[in-house]
Design an enzyme around this catalytic site. Structure first.
Site, PDB file in Angstrom:
ATOM      1  N   HIS A   9       0.781  -1.182  -0.037  1.00  0.00           N
ATOM      2  CA  HIS A   9       0.017  -0.031   0.062  1.00  0.00           C
ATOM      3  C   HIS A   9       0.903   1.322   0.110  1.00  0.00           C
ATOM      4  CE1 HIS A   9      -3.575   2.288   1.241  1.00  0.00           C
ATOM      5  NE2 HIS A   9      -2.777   2.885   1.564  1.00  0.00           N
ATOM      6  N   GLU A  10       1.587   1.164   1.038  1.00  0.00           N
ATOM      7  CA  GLU A  10       2.719   2.343   0.854  1.00  0.00           C
ATOM      8  C   GLU A  10       3.457   2.763  -0.318  1.00  0.00           C
ATOM      9  OE1 GLU A  10       1.605   4.491   3.015  1.00  0.00           O
ATOM     10  OE2 GLU A  10       0.546   3.339   4.351  1.00  0.00           O
ATOM     11  N   HIS A  28       1.699   4.692  -2.891  1.00  0.00           N
ATOM     12  CA  HIS A  28       2.029   5.994  -2.669  1.00  0.00           C
ATOM     13  C   HIS A  28       3.310   6.450  -3.040  1.00  0.00           C
ATOM     14  CE1 HIS A  28      -1.985   6.864  -0.416  1.00  0.00           C
ATOM     15  NE2 HIS A  28      -1.664   6.019   0.337  1.00  0.00           N
ATOM     16  N   GLU A  86      -4.797   7.641  -3.152  1.00  0.00           N
ATOM     17  CA  GLU A  86      -5.153   6.404  -2.540  1.00  0.00           C
ATOM     18  C   GLU A  86      -5.452   5.456  -3.762  1.00  0.00           C
ATOM     19  OE1 GLU A  86      -4.823   6.401   0.425  1.00  0.00           O
ATOM     20  OE2 GLU A  86      -5.935   4.460   1.102  1.00  0.00           O
TER      21      GLU A  86
END
Lengths: 490, 490
Positions: A255-256, A259, A285
């Site tokens: 997820h990170e 980003h 997101e």
């Protein structure tokens, strides 16, 4: 120098200072000794004082009046500088600086309150922050809606009414899907056992590399709360490990990395300019969620991950890739948003959206917040919240003044659904590649069609250009229906 | 608000920004990804641009004219603000910003050149930095001596002539002591073996605690070059480990703890004011060196350390505390200043002092620096420098523009000698305490008589007040003579 060049030189310096402020925030969450909290509040206030004064500097108005954009990119720069300047001139410096100081200190206080389950001890601070954000919202709105005004910091161009309409479209199908899954006779297996934390971090780094993270322009640390920070050539992420739950580590990392690689892949020509960062929190997101879910939790990629986990941890006591895929995507009604499956996740966001709108509007007092949270949670999730850390104290956002941020999570999911549809259309053999752990075609597609543009286009345009169509909720809903119908034999 | 209060509020914000700039420097050396070097240069330049403008802000002149100090502490604040303001108004902003950018980038370039033994590749950058520092020195000196002007940044109130006089007094006895030790039939044992690096770090933390380091207001990380950074409630140190040389780790840690606890023990009322940091680099070094040498390398403390090392590493193949004391204080002619024994250390400093004066004066070209270094080293140490990393590239200082810094190391040794004499006078049973690992009386003495004052008094006054006498070279020389006469049976 032309007015445009003068303005850009001034802005570049401001962006460099903003980069420092961002990293000072990273430091606060990863490296800062506990005893430095108060001094750090002073530092954050001083930085905000400088940044606020620069963004509202009267010379900017003159430069903007005189500047001629050399090209379309330059026009986009001017558009964003104009917006930032207008924002800064509306908010009194005293308020901006006070918010920076208070929210810096509140971060540590929130963490302590969460550890100690001490809602009562933290409530006065939160009430102070809500009051400051109401004041800021009113200043920004200039007669309009305060919450809408705050929303612009995270998702420019969107209104709460638009989001409410979107959520109204999402909610019934999600509630229905959730009910059918929970009623289904089929169950997904649950991974169990102990998983060495160093081995989790090692595999985590492999996953980061597979998802295109450039370690020469970033770093991974462990932190209580995974986050991504920075832009340009220094974009850092954090992840966490739990011996009982390696998926938490792996999917937090992915997820990170979503980003972070978005930031890393912005056109280098935009470095330290307003275009040099993601277009909005919602678009951001969309990247973290498509990495994490549509790609990372796909049947194809989990097949690859299953074998990597066997290499790292030996026998997983999971029958095979298909069972592993179901375990990764197991649906269950949990308290914690960041650990929620794809079916429940948006319901968490909707709860927060409604509560924070009510807080900013003054329709809900901070004192009444836990009751409102727990009632809504029981209604939506069928479970009674047992303690503040599982309820109102679980997320840091409000403690650091991020009102208007939560809805961008659901918006990101919607955008990720649209992007995934387009990606599948353009890369027909994506699954075959992902089964080999090869994400390069998908990552290249995202970099080329979206990430490289940074903030050049407005958020919704950024998505529409990449997809070739206007974004809507349907692709996400169709994706969820298909995926979970297969897993739960609906 | 009074003019004094307005000035102090403005100054407090400047100090908070300076604290951020300092931590950004820490980050660069410990955490920054390699690919971020150029962007970091922009950030450091932007911070310097803000700090330089604030320190030279025309309003300060008015406030200073109108301000009435409420007390002696206030008068000291005004004295330091006046000095900083005068400095900022003399240096053109362009030059200050350029220096910040270039020295930030040069740090990584120097590290790479040192690793690659690439003097030729680095020399042009160093020449650029020398030219910028010459320009800065000339601007500051306003007709006077450029090197003297630069020296004020590290040791206010001192001149190169004074330092040269001091060095002239130190040099002959040190050269003589060195010759007698090397001619002596006695030898000190050398610690040998492999020492687990994690165990070194664990004992290192015990040592930091024994020397009063407050971990709630600091942190220890590993770095190639040990240093201390920060002030007030966030003072961080770095140390290093070498499996073959645990003393390097332990005494680097103790040294940096000396710097760090000085900052930590400044009166909290001075936080984020000009008084809230050490009085000068020389006074700072007096703390790091008295911790490291007069206390840490004393017979009494090494007796305690001997037992702790046995607990951590088992048999050291050292006969007992007396032999261990000799091993810790073993005199040998090495290339590296930071690894030098107490006899050789000041000779390293004198070499750098003479060379950097010549560089700034324009009497020595950067192209001729390695030759000058190597000739001088052969003369002073009797050894031919074999590679740049053992010679001209060994220290980072010049690469980051620190001309005038080196002599403060020797000044610190002299000051440490004076403080040690006074400390022994006031704490007669110090050895008995240190044999038990109890440094509290010595640390309290330093905190009470020196550290708490921060920059309230001028550097030399700071030492004189603590010692009760004017500082001079004699105590250091007497201490060295006595210590090494015993070890080497002179």
């Amino acid at each position: 120098m032309s007015a445009y060049d003068e303005l850009m030189a001034f802005t570049r310096e401001t962006e460099a200072l903003a980069s420092v402020a961002g990293r000072t925030g990273w430091d606060q969450e990863t490296m800062m000794p506990a005893g430095a909290a108060e001094m750090r509040g002073e530092e954050m206030a001083a930085l905000e004082s400088v940044l606020h004064a620069r963004r509202g500097d009267p010379r900017i108005g003159g430069w903007l009046d005189a500047a001629e954009a050399p090209d379309e990119v330059g026009a986009a720069q001017l558009r964003l500088i104009r917006r930032s300047h207008a924002r800064a001139t509306k908010v009194p410096a005293r308020l901006a600086v006070e918010l920076a100081r208070v929210t810096s200190v509140a971060q540590g206080e929130w963490a302590a309150a969460r550890r100690g389950e001490d809602w009562a001890g933290f409530a006065p601070r939160l009430a102070q922050i809500v009051a400051l954000k109401q004041e800021e919202g009113a200043a920004l709105a200039a007669g309009g809606d305060a919450y809408d005004a705050l929303l612009q910091d995270y998702e420019p161009g969107t209104t709460a009414a638009e989001i409410a309409t979107l959520f109204d479209a999402l909610r019934p199908p999600l509630v229905d899907l959730r009910a059918r899954i929970l009623d289904s006779a089929a169950t997904a297996p649950k991974l169990s056992g102990e998983f060495d934390e160093a081995a989790q971090m090692a595999l985590s780094e492999k996953l980061a590399a597979a998802f295109g993270y450039d370690f020469t322009r970033g770093r991974i640390d462990k932190a209580v709360h995974p986050f991504s920070s920075g832009s340009g050539t220094d974009v850092r992420i954090t992840t966490r490990t739990d011996p009982a739950d390696p998926f938490n580590c792996f999917y937090s990392t992915i997820h990170e990395v979503g980003h972070a690689t978005y930031e890393q892949k912005v056109d280098p020509a935009y470095l330290l300019t307003p275009l040099g960062a993601g277009a909005s929190m919602g678009v951001h997101e969309s990247q973290s969620r498509i990495y994490e879910n549509q790609l990372g939790r796909s049947r194809a990629f989990t097949t690859w991950l299953f074998h990597r986990m066997q290499e790292s941890f030996g026998d997983l006591r999971i029958g095979g890739p298909e069972e592993f895929f179901a375990a990764v995507n197991r649906v269950h009604s949990g308290f914690i948003r960041t650990e929620a499956d794809e079916v429940h996740y948006n319901l968490h966001v909707m709860l927060r959206f409604d509560l924070e709108r009510a807080l900013i509007a003054g329709d809900l007092a901070v004192a009444d917040l836990p009751g409102a949270w727990n009632d809504r949670f029981a209604a939506d999730f069928g479970v009674a919240v047992d303690k503040p850390s599982n309820g109102v104290l679980q997320d840091v956002h409000w403690s650091v003044g991020l009102f208007g941020y939560f809805p961008t999570y659901a918006l990101g999911n919607v955008y990720a659904g649209c992007l995934h549809q387009a990606l599948r259309r353009d890369i027909p053999d994506l699954d075959a590649q992902m089964e080999e752990g090869d994400l390069s075609a998908a990552l290249d597609w995202l970099a080329r069609n979206l990430q490289r543009h940074g903030s050049r286009f407005e958020p919704r345009d950024t998505i529409a250009r990449a997809c070739g169509t206007e974004p809507g909720a349907e692709p996400l809903l169709a994706y969820l229906e298909e995926k979970f119908a297969a897993i739960y034999a609906l």
